[in-house]
Design an enzyme around this catalytic site. Structure first.
Site, PDB file in Angstrom:
ATOM      1  N   PRO A   1      14.367 -19.362  38.365  1.00 42.50           N
ATOM      2  CA  PRO A   1      15.410 -20.302  38.778  1.00 42.50           C
ATOM      3  C   PRO A   1      16.164 -20.965  37.625  1.00 42.50           C
ATOM      4  CG  PRO A   1      13.424 -20.654  40.047  1.00 42.50           C
ATOM      5  CD  PRO A   1      13.086 -19.626  39.021  1.00 42.50           C
TER       6      PRO A   1
ATOM      7  N   HIS B   1       9.034 -18.247  27.165  1.00 36.74           N
ATOM      8  CA  HIS B   1       9.873 -19.424  27.359  1.00 36.74           C
ATOM      9  C   HIS B   1      10.798 -19.567  26.161  1.00 36.74           C
ATOM     10  CE1 HIS B   1       7.586 -20.610  30.824  1.00 36.74           C
ATOM     11  NE2 HIS B   1       6.493 -20.362  30.136  1.00 36.74           N
ATOM     12  N   LEU B   2      12.008 -19.993  26.436  1.00 31.68           N
ATOM     13  CA  LEU B   2      12.965 -20.265  25.369  1.00 31.68           C
ATOM     14  C   LEU B   2      12.534 -21.495  24.578  1.00 31.68           C
ATOM     15  CD1 LEU B   2      15.943 -19.758  27.754  1.00 31.68           C
ATOM     16  CD2 LEU B   2      15.623 -18.390  25.683  1.00 31.68           C
ATOM     17  N   SER B   3      12.158 -22.535  25.298  1.00 34.50           N
ATOM     18  CA  SER B   3      11.782 -23.793  24.657  1.00 34.50           C
ATOM     19  C   SER B   3      10.271 -23.839  24.436  1.00 34.50           C
ATOM     20  CB  SER B   3      12.218 -24.970  25.540  1.00 34.50           C
ATOM     21  OG  SER B   3      11.547 -24.927  26.793  1.00 34.50           O
TER      22      SER B   3
ATOM     23  N   ASP C   1      -0.743 -15.194  42.017  1.00 33.64           N
ATOM     24  CA  ASP C   1      -1.356 -14.205  42.914  1.00 33.64           C
ATOM     25  C   ASP C   1      -0.668 -12.850  42.808  1.00 33.64           C
ATOM     26  OD1 ASP C   1      -3.264 -15.956  43.891  1.00 33.64           O
ATOM     27  OD2 ASP C   1      -2.168 -16.427  45.737  1.00 33.64           O
TER      28      ASP C   1
ATOM     29  N   ASN D   1      10.051 -14.827  32.385  1.00 28.76           N
ATOM     30  CA  ASN D   1      10.364 -16.245  32.230  1.00 28.76           C
ATOM     31  C   ASN D   1      10.564 -16.791  33.639  1.00 28.76           C
ATOM     32  OD1 ASN D   1      11.219 -18.823  31.742  1.00 28.76           O
ATOM     33  ND2 ASN D   1      12.749 -18.273  30.203  1.00 28.76           N
TER      34      ASN D   1
ATOM     35  N   GLU E   1       4.305 -13.751  29.375  1.00 30.85           N
ATOM     36  CA  GLU E   1       5.037 -14.971  29.762  1.00 30.85           C
ATOM     37  C   GLU E   1       5.882 -15.427  28.583  1.00 30.85           C
ATOM     38  OE1 GLU E   1       2.382 -18.145  30.847  1.00 30.85           O
ATOM     39  OE2 GLU E   1       3.972 -19.663  30.798  1.00 30.85           O
TER      40      GLU E   1
ATOM     41  N   TYR F   1      18.277 -25.361  25.325  1.00 34.00           N
ATOM     42  CA  TYR F   1      18.126 -23.930  25.579  1.00 34.00           C
ATOM     43  C   TYR F   1      19.024 -23.046  24.711  1.00 34.00           C
ATOM     44  CZ  TYR F   1      15.529 -25.571  29.607  1.00 34.00           C
ATOM     45  OH  TYR F   1      14.612 -26.186  30.412  1.00 34.00           O
TER      46      TYR F   1
ATOM     47  N   HIS G   1       5.375 -23.770  36.406  1.00 39.73           N
ATOM     48  CA  HIS G   1       4.540 -24.962  36.507  1.00 39.73           C
ATOM     49  C   HIS G   1       4.112 -25.283  37.938  1.00 39.73           C
ATOM     50  CE1 HIS G   1       6.240 -25.183  32.537  1.00 39.73           C
ATOM     51  NE2 HIS G   1       7.456 -25.394  33.011  1.00 39.73           N
TER      52      HIS G   1
ATOM     53  N   ALA H   1      11.049 -23.019  35.999  1.00 41.33           N
ATOM     54  CA  ALA H   1      10.203 -24.121  36.478  1.00 41.33           C
ATOM     55  C   ALA H   1       9.087 -23.644  37.407  1.00 41.33           C
ATOM     56  CB  ALA H   1      11.073 -25.164  37.180  1.00 41.33           C
TER      57      ALA H   1
ATOM     58  N   ARG I   1       5.408 -29.850  31.997  1.00 42.98           N
ATOM     59  CA  ARG I   1       5.667 -28.469  31.540  1.00 42.98           C
ATOM     60  C   ARG I   1       4.489 -27.897  30.752  1.00 42.98           C
ATOM     61  NH1 ARG I   1      11.208 -27.923  32.628  1.00 42.98           N
ATOM     62  NH2 ARG I   1      12.320 -29.883  32.391  1.00 42.98           N
TER      63      ARG I   1
HETATM   64  O1  CA2 Z   1      11.960 -22.819  28.131  1.00 43.70           O
HETATM   65  C1  CA2 Z   1      12.024 -22.061  29.096  1.00 43.70           C
HETATM   66  O2  CA2 Z   1      12.358 -20.880  28.999  1.00 43.70           O
HETATM   67  C2  CA2 Z   1      11.733 -22.602  30.503  1.00 43.70           C
HETATM   68  O3  CA2 Z   1      11.064 -21.571  31.241  1.00 43.70           O
HETATM   69  C3  CA2 Z   1      13.075 -22.912  31.118  1.00 43.70           C
HETATM   70  C4  CA2 Z   1      12.961 -23.578  32.479  1.00 43.70           C
HETATM   71  C5  CA2 Z   1      12.019 -24.787  32.424  1.00 43.70           C
HETATM   72  O4  CA2 Z   1      11.847 -25.320  33.719  1.00 43.70           O
HETATM   73  C6  CA2 Z   1      10.674 -24.397  31.844  1.00 43.70           C
HETATM   74  O5  CA2 Z   1       9.863 -25.552  31.796  1.00 43.70           O
HETATM   75  C7  CA2 Z   1      10.826 -23.816  30.462  1.00 43.70           C
HETATM   76  C8  CA2 Z   1      14.334 -24.067  32.938  1.00 43.70           C
HETATM   77  C9  CA2 Z   1      15.315 -22.982  33.108  1.00 43.70           C
HETATM   78  C10 CA2 Z   1      16.621 -23.592  33.470  1.00 43.70           C
HETATM   79  O6  CA2 Z   1      17.530 -23.360  32.412  1.00 43.70           O
HETATM   80  C11 CA2 Z   1      18.641 -24.114  32.365  1.00 43.70           C
HETATM   81  C12 CA2 Z   1      19.600 -23.701  31.481  1.00 43.70           C
HETATM   82  C13 CA2 Z   1      20.759 -24.410  31.337  1.00 43.70           C
HETATM   83  C14 CA2 Z   1      20.958 -25.553  32.096  1.00 43.70           C
HETATM   84  C15 CA2 Z   1      19.993 -25.975  32.984  1.00 43.70           C
HETATM   85  C16 CA2 Z   1      18.839 -25.252  33.129  1.00 43.70           C
END
Ligand code: CA2
Length: 143
Positions: free
Chosen positions: A10, A100-102, A87, A74, A98, A23, A80, A77, A111
């Site tokens: 998402p 993640h960008l951040s 499953d 990836n 797995e 991001y 979490h 959210a 998180r």
């Molecule tokens: O760091 C990541 O890749 C995350 O999976 C990104 C998710 C966040 O919920 C995870 O905790 C870490 C969020 C993806 C949404 O990305 C956005 C990008 C631009 C603006 C708003 C949301």
């Protein structure tokens, strides 16, 4: 190796348009293009998908598991919150990295927990789009 599946959850369709401080400025299409170039150089097919719906990700993980195709996931959210994704990985025996960008561990405490990590082969976080490239290298070298 039949193909490498890269699955995105998402809101990742918003990458590059909102929250660049967290991001970065690369869009999801930019990330797909980076991975596509690496896969093409190796003669490997890339399946690159994004959905805002948990059920799509469940189905795609099952599909990759059945095809014995490695997955870079990836889950956004859903990382979490989603026992369904845990499953799906366990049930389909998909080999999942797995990503993640951040650096989720340097962010809000909600998180810090991942339902994906216990079912994943490995976890890479905090390197922006390079997180995906590192996962790809791991697949090329290890799997
Ligand atoms: O760091 C990541 O890749 C995350 O999976 C990104 C998710 C966040 O919920 C995870 O905790 C870490 C969020 C993806 C949404 O990305 C956005 C990008 C631009 C603006 C708003 C949301």
């Amino acid at each position: 190796m039949t193909a490498i599946h890269v699955l995105n959850g998402p809101n990742l369709n918003l990458l590059g348009k909102r929250e660049p401080a967290i991001y970065g400025s690369a869009s999801l299409d930019d990330i797909r293009d980076l991975l596509q170039a690496r896969c093409a150089a190796r003669g490997v097919t890339l399946v690159f998908r994004q959905s805002n719906h948990e059920g799509d990700l469940v189905s795609w993980i099952q599909e990759a598991g059945q095809a014995k195709a490695p997955v870079i996931l990836n889950a956004g959210a859903l990382t979490h919150t989603s026992i369904a994704l845990y499953d799906a990985i366990k049930g389909s025996e998909a080999s999942v990295i797995e990503v993640h960008l951040s650096n989720v561990h340097a962010r809000e405490s909600f998180r810090h927990h991942s339902y994906i990590s216990p079912a994943a082969r490995g976890v890479i976080a905090g390197f922006g789009p390079t997180s995906y490239l590192l996962a790809l290298d791991a697949i090329f070298e290890k799997l």
